[in-house]
Write a protein that holds these residues in place. Structure first.
Motif, PDB file in Angstrom:
ATOM      1  N   UNK A  64       0.843  -1.192   0.000  1.00 17.46           N
ATOM      2  CA  UNK A  64       0.000   0.000   0.000  1.00 17.46           C
ATOM      3  C   UNK A  64       0.880   1.244   0.000  1.00 17.46           C
ATOM      4  N   UNK A  65       0.524   2.182  -0.845  1.00 11.58           N
ATOM      5  CA  UNK A  65       1.209   3.473  -0.915  1.00 11.58           C
ATOM      6  C   UNK A  65       0.177   4.550  -0.593  1.00 11.58           C
ATOM      7  N   UNK A  66       0.293   5.145   0.574  1.00  9.06           N
ATOM      8  CA  UNK A  66      -0.667   6.157   1.019  1.00  9.06           C
ATOM      9  C   UNK A  66      -0.070   7.539   0.778  1.00  9.06           C
ATOM     10  N   UNK A  67      -0.821   8.366   0.050  1.00 10.93           N
ATOM     11  CA  UNK A  67      -0.400   9.733  -0.245  1.00 10.93           C
ATOM     12  C   UNK A  67      -1.254  10.679   0.576  1.00 10.93           C
ATOM     13  N   UNK A  68      -0.586  11.613   1.240  1.00  8.66           N
ATOM     14  CA  UNK A  68      -1.230  12.559   2.142  1.00  8.66           C
ATOM     15  C   UNK A  68      -0.931  13.988   1.687  1.00  8.66           C
ATOM     16  N   UNK A  69      -1.907  14.874   1.815  1.00 11.55           N
ATOM     17  CA  UNK A  69      -1.746  16.286   1.462  1.00 11.55           C
ATOM     18  C   UNK A  69      -1.884  17.115   2.732  1.00 11.55           C
ATOM     19  N   UNK A  70      -0.967  18.084   2.916  1.00 15.81           N
ATOM     20  CA  UNK A  70      -1.030  19.009   4.041  1.00 15.81           C
ATOM     21  C   UNK A  70      -1.186  20.420   3.494  1.00 15.81           C
ATOM     22  N   UNK A  71      -2.260  21.090   3.937  1.00 12.45           N
ATOM     23  CA  UNK A  71      -2.546  22.461   3.497  1.00 12.45           C
ATOM     24  C   UNK A  71      -3.405  23.143   4.560  1.00 12.45           C
ATOM     25  N   UNK A  72      -3.748  24.391   4.325  1.00 13.42           N
ATOM     26  CA  UNK A  72      -4.578  25.129   5.280  1.00 13.42           C
ATOM     27  C   UNK A  72      -6.059  24.934   4.966  1.00 13.42           C
ATOM     28  N   UNK A  73      -6.857  24.826   6.023  1.00 16.43           N
ATOM     29  CA  UNK A  73      -8.298  24.740   5.842  1.00 16.43           C
ATOM     30  C   UNK A  73      -8.907  26.151   5.841  1.00 16.43           C
ATOM     31  N   UNK A  74     -10.223  26.240   5.818  1.00 12.26           N
ATOM     32  CA  UNK A  74     -10.910  27.535   5.750  1.00 12.26           C
ATOM     33  C   UNK A  74     -10.693  28.402   6.987  1.00 12.26           C
ATOM     34  N   UNK A  75     -10.242  27.817   8.086  1.00 12.08           N
ATOM     35  CA  UNK A  75      -9.978  28.561   9.310  1.00 12.08           C
ATOM     36  C   UNK A  75      -8.518  28.971   9.443  1.00 12.08           C
ATOM     37  N   UNK A  79      -3.829  21.302   8.103  1.00 15.50           N
ATOM     38  CA  UNK A  79      -4.334  19.950   8.349  1.00 15.50           C
ATOM     39  C   UNK A  79      -3.741  18.993   7.313  1.00 15.50           C
ATOM     40  N   UNK A  80      -3.661  17.722   7.679  1.00 16.67           N
ATOM     41  CA  UNK A  80      -3.168  16.671   6.780  1.00 16.67           C
ATOM     42  C   UNK A  80      -4.295  15.694   6.499  1.00 16.67           C
ATOM     43  N   UNK A  81      -4.448  15.356   5.217  1.00 13.74           N
ATOM     44  CA  UNK A  81      -5.538  14.487   4.796  1.00 13.74           C
ATOM     45  C   UNK A  81      -4.992  13.447   3.813  1.00 13.74           C
ATOM     46  N   UNK A  82      -5.252  12.151   4.044  1.00 11.94           N
ATOM     47  CA  UNK A  82      -4.863  11.159   3.046  1.00 11.94           C
ATOM     48  C   UNK A  82      -5.794  11.281   1.835  1.00 11.94           C
ATOM     49  N   UNK A  83      -5.217  11.303   0.617  1.00 13.21           N
ATOM     50  CA  UNK A  83      -6.024  11.467  -0.592  1.00 13.21           C
ATOM     51  C   UNK A  83      -6.008  10.227  -1.474  1.00 13.21           C
ATOM     52  N   UNK A  84      -5.075   9.307  -1.246  1.00 13.48           N
ATOM     53  CA  UNK A  84      -5.023   8.093  -2.061  1.00 13.48           C
ATOM     54  C   UNK A  84      -4.341   6.966  -1.298  1.00 13.48           C
ATOM     55  N   UNK A  85      -4.859   5.746  -1.469  1.00 13.07           N
ATOM     56  CA  UNK A  85      -4.244   4.525  -0.958  1.00 13.07           C
ATOM     57  C   UNK A  85      -4.117   3.594  -2.155  1.00 13.07           C
ATOM     58  N   UNK A  86      -2.928   3.576  -2.752  1.00 12.48           N
ATOM     59  CA  UNK A  86      -2.705   2.859  -4.009  1.00 12.48           C
ATOM     60  C   UNK A  86      -2.058   1.498  -3.768  1.00 12.48           C
ATOM     61  N   UNK A  87      -2.441   0.522  -4.612  1.00 11.71           N
ATOM     62  CA  UNK A  87      -1.833  -0.800  -4.586  1.00 11.71           C
ATOM     63  C   UNK A  87      -1.733  -1.278  -6.020  1.00 11.71           C
ATOM     64  N   UNK A  88      -0.594  -1.842  -6.399  1.00 10.51           N
ATOM     65  CA  UNK A  88      -0.334  -2.229  -7.790  1.00 10.51           C
ATOM     66  C   UNK A  88      -1.339  -3.261  -8.302  1.00 10.51           C
ATOM     67  N   UNK A  89      -1.884  -4.124  -7.437  1.00 14.29           N
ATOM     68  CA  UNK A  89      -2.797  -5.184  -7.867  1.00 14.29           C
ATOM     69  C   UNK A  89      -4.245  -4.734  -8.009  1.00 14.29           C
ATOM     70  N   UNK A  90      -4.682  -3.736  -7.241  1.00 18.34           N
ATOM     71  CA  UNK A  90      -6.112  -3.407  -7.287  1.00 18.34           C
ATOM     72  C   UNK A  90      -6.421  -1.930  -7.572  1.00 18.34           C
ATOM     73  N   UNK A  91      -5.555  -1.023  -7.218  1.00 15.29           N
ATOM     74  CA  UNK A  91      -5.839   0.399  -7.446  1.00 15.29           C
ATOM     75  C   UNK A  91      -4.531   1.137  -7.740  1.00 15.29           C
ATOM     76  N   UNK A  92      -4.032   1.052  -8.984  1.00 13.65           N
ATOM     77  CA  UNK A  92      -2.754   1.686  -9.308  1.00 13.65           C
ATOM     78  C   UNK A  92      -2.856   3.190  -9.579  1.00 13.65           C
ATOM     79  N   UNK A  93      -4.100   3.702  -9.720  1.00 15.78           N
ATOM     80  CA  UNK A  93      -4.274   5.121 -10.029  1.00 15.78           C
ATOM     81  C   UNK A  93      -5.580   5.635  -9.443  1.00 15.78           C
ATOM     82  N   UNK A  94      -5.557   6.907  -8.996  1.00 12.06           N
ATOM     83  CA  UNK A  94      -6.758   7.562  -8.475  1.00 12.06           C
ATOM     84  C   UNK A  94      -6.900   8.914  -9.163  1.00 12.06           C
TER      85      UNK A  94
END
Length: 156
Positions: A64-75, A79-94
């Motif tokens: 599993x390759x988890x990609x996380x984004x850190x940016x400012x929210x409306x306040x 904050x950090x938010x995971x945006x993708x959990x990729x795996x070569x066998x079932x989900x290679x792209x989002x």
């Protein structure tokens, strides 16, 4: 790649804005686990990062390759938010659609070794009204020609 578009501003300013768009891409791996994107520090420009896709690169392992984004929210809080959990066998792209973030933005490979490519657009918004006014002022300065009064013809 660049285009200009007239539209009402979503950036918070009152008038129309000019929007320029440039291709963005970065590759994350165990050697380079994060990338921070920051725009230029010009007063009249606002920079945004529009994330479109996250995909595994050639040579990715079965993990599993988890990609996380850190940016400012409306306040204004970071904050950090995971945006993708990729795996070569079932989900290679989002596809993230048009996931737009105001800079600075940090993209991190939270788990896995990658390689993972994150792609999208770097958007630059500028106040079109202010730039148009300065252009018009320059044009007016160049076009001003003194007018001489008409000469009266004398009757004979």
């Amino acid at each position: 790649m660049s285009y200009a578009d007239d539209e009402s501003s979503e950036c918070g300013s009152a008038g129309p804005s000019k929007l320029e768009s440039y291709v963005f891409s970065c590759e994350l791996s165990s050697k380079v686990p994060f990338y921070t994107f920051q725009g230029d520090e010009e007063e009249d420009l606002e920079h945004f990062l529009e994330l479109r896709a996250v995909c595994l690169g050639e040579g990715a392992k079965e993990e599993s390759n988890v990609v996380e984004v850190t940016a400012m929210n409306h306040q204004g809080k970071t904050i950090s938010v995971p945006v993708a959990n990729l795996h070569i066998n079932c989900l290679p792209m989002v596809s993230l659609g048009e996931f737009e973030l105001k800079v600075p933005v940090t993209i991190r490979l939270r788990s896995g070794t990658g390689p993972v490519t994150v792609s999208g657009l770097h958007l630059i918004a500028s106040d079109e009204l202010a730039s148009d006014l300065s252009d018009e002022e320059e044009e007016l300065d160049e076009e001003i020609v003194p007018i001489k009064p008409a000469e009266k013809k004398q009757k004979l």
